[in-house]
Design a protein around this motif. Structure first.
Motif, PDB file in Angstrom:
ATOM      1  N   GLU A   1       1.049  -1.241  -0.034  1.00  0.00           N
ATOM      2  CA  GLU A   1      -0.051  -0.054  -0.137  1.00  0.00           C
ATOM      3  C   GLU A   1       0.888   1.140   0.046  1.00  0.00           C
ATOM      4  O   GLU A   1       0.922   1.957   1.013  1.00  0.00           O
ATOM      5  CB  GLU A   1      -0.851  -0.139   1.136  1.00  0.00           C
ATOM      6  N   PRO A   2       1.767   1.516  -1.281  1.00  0.00           N
ATOM      7  CA  PRO A   2       2.851   2.552  -0.948  1.00  0.00           C
ATOM      8  C   PRO A   2       2.100   3.940  -0.743  1.00  0.00           C
ATOM      9  O   PRO A   2       2.808   5.018  -0.559  1.00  0.00           O
ATOM     10  CB  PRO A   2       3.210   2.567  -2.368  1.00  0.00           C
ATOM     11  N   HIS A   3       0.717   4.288  -1.175  1.00  0.00           N
ATOM     12  CA  HIS A   3       0.097   5.481  -1.094  1.00  0.00           C
ATOM     13  C   HIS A   3      -0.572   5.940   0.006  1.00  0.00           C
ATOM     14  O   HIS A   3      -1.069   6.866   0.419  1.00  0.00           O
ATOM     15  CB  HIS A   3      -0.989   5.724  -2.348  1.00  0.00           C
ATOM     16  N   ASP A   4      -0.497   4.915   1.069  1.00  0.00           N
ATOM     17  CA  ASP A   4      -1.001   5.278   2.455  1.00  0.00           C
ATOM     18  C   ASP A   4      -0.031   6.153   3.317  1.00  0.00           C
ATOM     19  O   ASP A   4       0.778   5.819   3.967  1.00  0.00           O
ATOM     20  CB  ASP A   4      -1.193   3.824   3.103  1.00  0.00           C
ATOM     21  N   LEU A   5      -0.521   7.204   3.101  1.00  0.00           N
ATOM     22  CA  LEU A   5       0.404   8.332   3.710  1.00  0.00           C
ATOM     23  C   LEU A   5       0.441   8.258   5.209  1.00  0.00           C
ATOM     24  O   LEU A   5       1.395   8.695   5.737  1.00  0.00           O
ATOM     25  CB  LEU A   5       0.076   9.862   3.193  1.00  0.00           C
ATOM     26  N   GLU A   6      -0.833   8.221   5.731  1.00  0.00           N
ATOM     27  CA  GLU A   6      -0.838   8.055   7.235  1.00  0.00           C
ATOM     28  C   GLU A   6       0.283   6.886   7.961  1.00  0.00           C
ATOM     29  O   GLU A   6       0.910   7.123   8.765  1.00  0.00           O
ATOM     30  CB  GLU A   6      -2.170   7.680   7.706  1.00  0.00           C
ATOM     31  N   ALA A   7       0.306   5.798   6.955  1.00  0.00           N
ATOM     32  CA  ALA A   7       0.990   4.592   7.544  1.00  0.00           C
ATOM     33  C   ALA A   7       2.565   4.967   7.375  1.00  0.00           C
ATOM     34  O   ALA A   7       3.466   4.745   8.082  1.00  0.00           O
ATOM     35  CB  ALA A   7       0.595   3.397   6.881  1.00  0.00           C
ATOM     36  N   ARG A   8       2.827   5.564   6.396  1.00  0.00           N
ATOM     37  CA  ARG A   8       4.191   6.267   6.115  1.00  0.00           C
ATOM     38  C   ARG A   8       4.411   7.174   7.088  1.00  0.00           C
ATOM     39  O   ARG A   8       5.641   7.131   7.400  1.00  0.00           O
ATOM     40  CB  ARG A   8       4.157   6.632   4.463  1.00  0.00           C
ATOM     41  N   ARG A   9       3.732   7.936   7.608  1.00  0.00           N
ATOM     42  CA  ARG A   9       4.107   9.036   8.636  1.00  0.00           C
ATOM     43  C   ARG A   9       4.296   7.912  10.009  1.00  0.00           C
ATOM     44  O   ARG A   9       5.149   8.478  10.637  1.00  0.00           O
ATOM     45  CB  ARG A   9       2.725   9.707   8.613  1.00  0.00           C
ATOM     46  N   GLU A  10       3.524   6.760  10.142  1.00  0.00           N
ATOM     47  CA  GLU A  10       3.806   6.199  11.488  1.00  0.00           C
ATOM     48  C   GLU A  10       5.129   5.517  11.358  1.00  0.00           C
ATOM     49  O   GLU A  10       5.684   5.226  12.337  1.00  0.00           O
ATOM     50  CB  GLU A  10       2.521   5.323  11.602  1.00  0.00           C
ATOM     51  N   LEU A  11       5.374   5.178  10.223  1.00  0.00           N
ATOM     52  CA  LEU A  11       6.633   4.538   9.805  1.00  0.00           C
ATOM     53  C   LEU A  11       7.987   5.585  10.319  1.00  0.00           C
ATOM     54  O   LEU A  11       8.924   5.078  10.813  1.00  0.00           O
ATOM     55  CB  LEU A  11       7.033   4.158   8.118  1.00  0.00           C
ATOM     56  N   ALA A  12       7.842   6.589   9.935  1.00  0.00           N
ATOM     57  CA  ALA A  12       8.801   7.693  10.455  1.00  0.00           C
ATOM     58  C   ALA A  12       8.758   7.739  11.804  1.00  0.00           C
ATOM     59  O   ALA A  12       9.890   7.837  12.464  1.00  0.00           O
ATOM     60  CB  ALA A  12       8.379   9.167   9.888  1.00  0.00           C
ATOM     61  N   ARG A  13       7.705   7.615  12.574  1.00  0.00           N
ATOM     62  CA  ARG A  13       7.673   7.516  14.032  1.00  0.00           C
ATOM     63  C   ARG A  13       8.382   6.456  14.463  1.00  0.00           C
ATOM     64  O   ARG A  13       9.043   6.574  15.498  1.00  0.00           O
ATOM     65  CB  ARG A  13       6.193   7.552  14.614  1.00  0.00           C
ATOM     66  N   ALA A  14       8.125   5.307  13.951  1.00  0.00           N
ATOM     67  CA  ALA A  14       8.746   3.981  14.331  1.00  0.00           C
ATOM     68  C   ALA A  14      10.283   4.179  13.949  1.00  0.00           C
ATOM     69  O   ALA A  14      11.230   3.590  14.807  1.00  0.00           O
ATOM     70  CB  ALA A  14       8.273   2.851  13.538  1.00  0.00           C
ATOM     71  N   LEU A  15      10.759   4.776  13.041  1.00  0.00           N
ATOM     72  CA  LEU A  15      12.262   5.013  12.666  1.00  0.00           C
ATOM     73  C   LEU A  15      12.729   5.896  13.798  1.00  0.00           C
ATOM     74  O   LEU A  15      13.998   5.690  14.215  1.00  0.00           O
ATOM     75  CB  LEU A  15      12.311   5.414  11.275  1.00  0.00           C
ATOM     76  N   LEU A  16      11.971   6.893  14.205  1.00  0.00           N
ATOM     77  CA  LEU A  16      12.620   7.515  15.550  1.00  0.00           C
ATOM     78  C   LEU A  16      12.673   6.832  16.741  1.00  0.00           C
ATOM     79  O   LEU A  16      13.692   7.012  17.481  1.00  0.00           O
ATOM     80  CB  LEU A  16      11.655   8.870  15.588  1.00  0.00           C
ATOM     81  N   MET A  17      11.854   5.977  16.794  1.00  0.00           N
ATOM     82  CA  MET A  17      12.098   4.928  18.140  1.00  0.00           C
ATOM     83  C   MET A  17      13.407   3.989  17.950  1.00  0.00           C
ATOM     84  O   MET A  17      13.889   3.934  19.166  1.00  0.00           O
ATOM     85  CB  MET A  17      10.734   3.907  18.167  1.00  0.00           C
ATOM     86  N   VAL A  18      13.781   3.862  16.793  1.00  0.00           N
ATOM     87  CA  VAL A  18      15.117   2.970  16.578  1.00  0.00           C
ATOM     88  C   VAL A  18      16.088   3.925  16.442  1.00  0.00           C
ATOM     89  O   VAL A  18      17.136   3.370  16.196  1.00  0.00           O
ATOM     90  CB  VAL A  18      14.907   1.899  15.758  1.00  0.00           C
ATOM     91  N   GLU A  19      15.811   5.338  16.395  1.00  0.00           N
ATOM     92  CA  GLU A  19      16.994   6.217  16.498  1.00  0.00           C
ATOM     93  C   GLU A  19      17.646   6.387  14.944  1.00  0.00           C
ATOM     94  O   GLU A  19      18.904   6.530  14.818  1.00  0.00           O
ATOM     95  CB  GLU A  19      17.960   6.171  17.461  1.00  0.00           C
ATOM     96  N   ALA A  20      16.825   6.228  14.189  1.00  0.00           N
ATOM     97  CA  ALA A  20      17.144   6.017  12.507  1.00  0.00           C
ATOM     98  C   ALA A  20      16.873   7.556  11.997  1.00  0.00           C
ATOM     99  O   ALA A  20      15.948   7.575  11.074  1.00  0.00           O
ATOM    100  CB  ALA A  20      16.640   5.002  11.759  1.00  0.00           C
ATOM    101  N   GLN A  21      17.347   8.641  12.676  1.00  0.00           N
ATOM    102  CA  GLN A  21      16.849  10.009  12.299  1.00  0.00           C
ATOM    103  C   GLN A  21      16.904  10.259  10.691  1.00  0.00           C
ATOM    104  O   GLN A  21      15.920  10.894  10.407  1.00  0.00           O
ATOM    105  CB  GLN A  21      17.631  10.892  12.999  1.00  0.00           C
ATOM    106  N   ASP A  22      18.065   9.999  10.126  1.00  0.00           N
ATOM    107  CA  ASP A  22      18.190  10.340   8.632  1.00  0.00           C
ATOM    108  C   ASP A  22      16.871   9.709   8.090  1.00  0.00           C
ATOM    109  O   ASP A  22      16.154  10.199   7.036  1.00  0.00           O
ATOM    110  CB  ASP A  22      19.490   9.894   8.045  1.00  0.00           C
ATOM    111  N   ARG A  23      16.648   8.245   8.169  1.00  0.00           N
ATOM    112  CA  ARG A  23      15.703   7.581   7.468  1.00  0.00           C
ATOM    113  C   ARG A  23      14.217   8.287   7.648  1.00  0.00           C
ATOM    114  O   ARG A  23      13.321   8.407   6.952  1.00  0.00           O
ATOM    115  CB  ARG A  23      15.620   6.329   7.858  1.00  0.00           C
ATOM    116  N   ALA A  24      14.087   8.706   9.082  1.00  0.00           N
ATOM    117  CA  ALA A  24      12.801   9.301   9.537  1.00  0.00           C
ATOM    118  C   ALA A  24      12.668  10.515   8.741  1.00  0.00           C
ATOM    119  O   ALA A  24      11.502  10.794   8.509  1.00  0.00           O
ATOM    120  CB  ALA A  24      12.769   9.504  11.170  1.00  0.00           C
TER     121      ALA A  24
END
Length: 187
Positions: free
Chosen positions: A28-51
C-alpha cells in the motif's frame, strides 16, 4: 500487517514495527498515514536520517494531494529533525501561509521565523517578515517578541512597499541603532 505494526509500536518494539510498516507499505505505497507512522517508528530506533527522509516524502505527497492538514501535522512532527530545512523558500512560504490560514499560529510563526532566518532577499521572504510581525503582534502573549521582530524586519527589509506597510501599520519608523524604542502601537 498495519495492525501488527501498530501493536509493535504500542509495545515499544521499534525494529519489528519498522519491518511491519515496510512490509505493509510495499503493498500500500500510497497510504500516507502509515508512512507517517513509519517515520515515528524510525525515530523509536534512532534512525533520524531515514525518519527525516520519510517525513519529507509524506509532506511532499500530502502537498501534492492538497492534504494540508496532514502536511502541516508532518511538518510539526518533523521540526525537531529540522524537517523544514529541506524545503525551498517557496515551499516554506507556502507551508507558513497554509498554517496561518488553518489557524495554527504557533506553527505559522515558527515557519515564518525559519523563512526570514534564511537571510535572503526574495519576495516570499519579504512577505514572510510582514506576516510574522502581524501574527506576533496580534497575540498579547507575543507582543514583546513582536517588537523585537519588527525591529529586525525594518533592518532586513529593503525600502519598498512591505517596509512602508509596516511603518504605516505601526505608526513608526525604524529606531536608530542603539536606542531603546517604545512599544509600537497597532491599529
Amino acid at each position: 500487517c498495519l495492525l501488527t505494526a501498530r501493536a509493535h509500536v504500542d509495545r515499544g518494539e521499534g525494529w519489528p514495527a519498522v519491518g511491519a510498516y515496510t512490509e505493509y507499505l510495499e503493498r500500500e505505497p500510497h497510504d500516507l498515514e502509515a508512512r507517517r507512522e513509519l517515520a515515528r517508528a524510525l525515530l523509536m530506533v534512532e534512525a533520524q536520517d531515514r525518519a527525516l527522509a520519510t517525513y519529507q516524502a509524506v509532506y511532499r505527497a500530502a502537498v501534492s494531494e492538497r492534504r494540508w492538514d496532514l502536511a502541516l501535522a508532518v511538518l510539526g512532527e518533523s521540526r525537531r529533525l529540522d524537517g523544514h530545512r529541506g524545503l525551498s523558500i517557496d515551499e516554506l512560504g507556502l507551508a507558513a501561509q497554509q498554517a496561518d490560514r488553518a489557524g495554527q499560529q504557533r506553527l505559522a510563526v515558527d515557519l515564518y521565523q525559519d523563512l526570514v532566518g534564511r537571510g535572503v532577499h526574495h519576495p516570499v521572504v519579504e512577505r514572510g517578515w510582514v506576516r510574522l510581525v502581524l501574527l506576533l503582534h496580534a497575540n498579547p502573549r507575543w507582543r514583546a517578541e513582536a517588537h523585537q521582530w519588527l525591529q529586525r524586519a525594518w533592518s532586513s527589509l529593503p525600502p519598498g512597499a512591505w517596509r512602508s506597510y509596516l511603518e504605516q501599520e505601526f505608526n513608526a519608523a525604524p529606531e536608530p541603532r542603539g536606542s531603546t524604542p517604545p512599544a509600537p502601537t497597532g491599529r
